[in-house]
Design an enzyme around this catalytic site. Sequence first.
Site, short mmCIF file in Angstrom:
data_model
loop_
_atom_site.label_atom_id
_atom_site.label_comp_id
_atom_site.label_asym_id
_atom_site.label_seq_id
_atom_site.Cartn_x
_atom_site.Cartn_y
_atom_site.Cartn_z
N TYR A 121 0.87 -1.18 0.00
CA TYR A 121 0.00 0.00 0.00
C TYR A 121 0.90 1.23 0.00
O TYR A 121 1.55 1.56 0.98
CB TYR A 121 -0.95 0.02 1.20
N HIS B 84 1.27 -11.82 1.34
CA HIS B 84 0.12 -11.16 0.72
C HIS B 84 -0.57 -12.02 -0.34
O HIS B 84 -1.79 -12.06 -0.44
CB HIS B 84 0.56 -9.82 0.11
N SER C 194 -12.99 -7.19 2.80
CA SER C 194 -14.21 -6.79 2.09
C SER C 194 -15.46 -7.44 2.68
O SER C 194 -16.29 -7.99 1.94
CB SER C 194 -14.11 -7.12 0.59
N PRO C 195 -15.63 -7.37 4.01
CA PRO C 195 -16.81 -8.01 4.63
C PRO C 195 -18.11 -7.33 4.21
O PRO C 195 -19.18 -7.92 4.32
CB PRO C 195 -16.56 -7.84 6.13
N LEU C 196 -17.99 -6.09 3.72
CA LEU C 196 -19.18 -5.36 3.28
C LEU C 196 -19.25 -5.31 1.75
O LEU C 196 -19.89 -4.44 1.17
CB LEU C 196 -19.16 -3.94 3.87
N GLY C 197 -18.57 -6.28 1.12
CA GLY C 197 -18.64 -6.35 -0.33
C GLY C 197 -18.19 -5.06 -1.00
O GLY C 197 -18.84 -4.58 -1.92
N GLY D 291 -18.46 -2.16 -0.08
CA GLY D 291 -19.49 -1.12 0.04
C GLY D 291 -20.86 -1.56 -0.42
O GLY D 291 -21.86 -0.98 -0.03
N PHE D 292 -20.90 -2.59 -1.27
CA PHE D 292 -22.19 -2.97 -1.86
C PHE D 292 -23.21 -3.39 -0.79
O PHE D 292 -24.38 -3.05 -0.85
CB PHE D 292 -22.02 -4.10 -2.88
#
Lengths: 125, 329
Positions: free
Chosen positions: B55, B125, B204-207, B209-210
């Site tokens: 990053y 990674h 990405s537990p919230l997809g 943002g989706f």
Amino acid sequence: MSAAWQREEIDAIAAADDLHIAPFRDDGKTYGTLTWIWSVVVDGDLYVRAYNGTNSRWHKSAIAQKAGRITSAGLTKEVSFEPVDGDINKRIDDAYRAKYASSQYLAPMIGTRAQAATIKITPKN
Amino acid sequence: MKKRKLGQDFEVSALSLGAMGYGKARDIPDRPEMIELLRKAVDLGMDFFDTAEVYGPWTNEEMVGEAFAGMRDKVKIATKFGWDIDQTTGEHRGGVNSKPAQIRSAVEGSLKRLGTDYIDLCYQHRVDPDVPMEDVAGVVKDLIAEGKVLHFGMSEAGAKSIRRAHAVQPVTALQSEYSLWTRDPEQEIIPTIEELGIGLVPFSPLGKGFLTGKINASTQLSENDFRAQIPRFSADAIEANQALVDLIRSVGERHEATPAQIALAWLLAQKPWIVPLFGTRKLERFEENIGALDVTLTAADLTEIETAAAQIGVKGARYPDAILARSGL
């Protein structure tokens, strides 16, 4: 003191499907979690129903506290809640049919469980 | 904040905050505000934070180091090596590199950039197909013996690689994408790590943002938004996948919870050794997300979600092909 909705506000809310409701918690001053629910407008009045019926946590709070906050269409409003019963529910059903025609949540929203948990929302002041 | 245990003995807050979204390029927009948010997260009880050498490269680790200067004992920092970063210039040359010398150099660099003398959890990674897993695990084992690394992790690795690495140096955690719309790990990965006693840190537990419900068919993703390259975020996929948002919206309605809170609560309910890793740039969202720890889904909720989700086929791949090709090795 409750007031009527401004025309442009209620039109914007009617067109949106982003109404979030936060009745006060038991202390009467802390807002609950803004919860996303299904809303309709009939004759310039705003109505919501609890998909999960009278067991929905926000619905219980709305009945007990009678006041809180909503957000929709970019607006944040202090509001009053009152339960709704009677013939107006048929017109509210029709409004759900029109707004959520293609949604799999239409049937439950016009079913008896949600119907029994119908609330009218009016703005304060 | 509630705690959870990864691996045999790595205890962390039940949710983790990732800094990736604060800057994958070298310049970090709003850097002071992001540092403030990281510190605020500690005030609110979180102790588990995530960054990576790539990053930036490097600048994100420097920011995380600066955020936690003077409070090192209050936080557990996870970082990652494994992309082919030029160790002199910090340029990402593309591709992966887990050659032992590269790992050593990357970890020494991470320690400097983070301003610490130990890394709580150090992940590979992505698996490097050119370097045997035993060699990678062996280097990390040495770094653990030297006290520079406390725990070993892997990311998006396949079951065979996990077993090979674990046989040399026990793996504490696997960081892979897992959520209501990315359930691939349930087939082989979750049974494998359960058997081996390895924890899971779903990213990405919230997809992306989706699953927050704030993205719909009319959402315009800007050209520099990575999601614009992801098949699942094409307009027709967003429309098709909205059924999943409706599902968590309806469960959230019962609990007075937001879709994001239901998505996180669902992950937390899957296994006691799952610690979801989310990113956010806003304190308000951070507070909303940690509110998921107060949402307890019942067996009936979980069955309802399972049954309904089974009827909803998620449309579109979770990554562009080139990136997906690095996973599951």
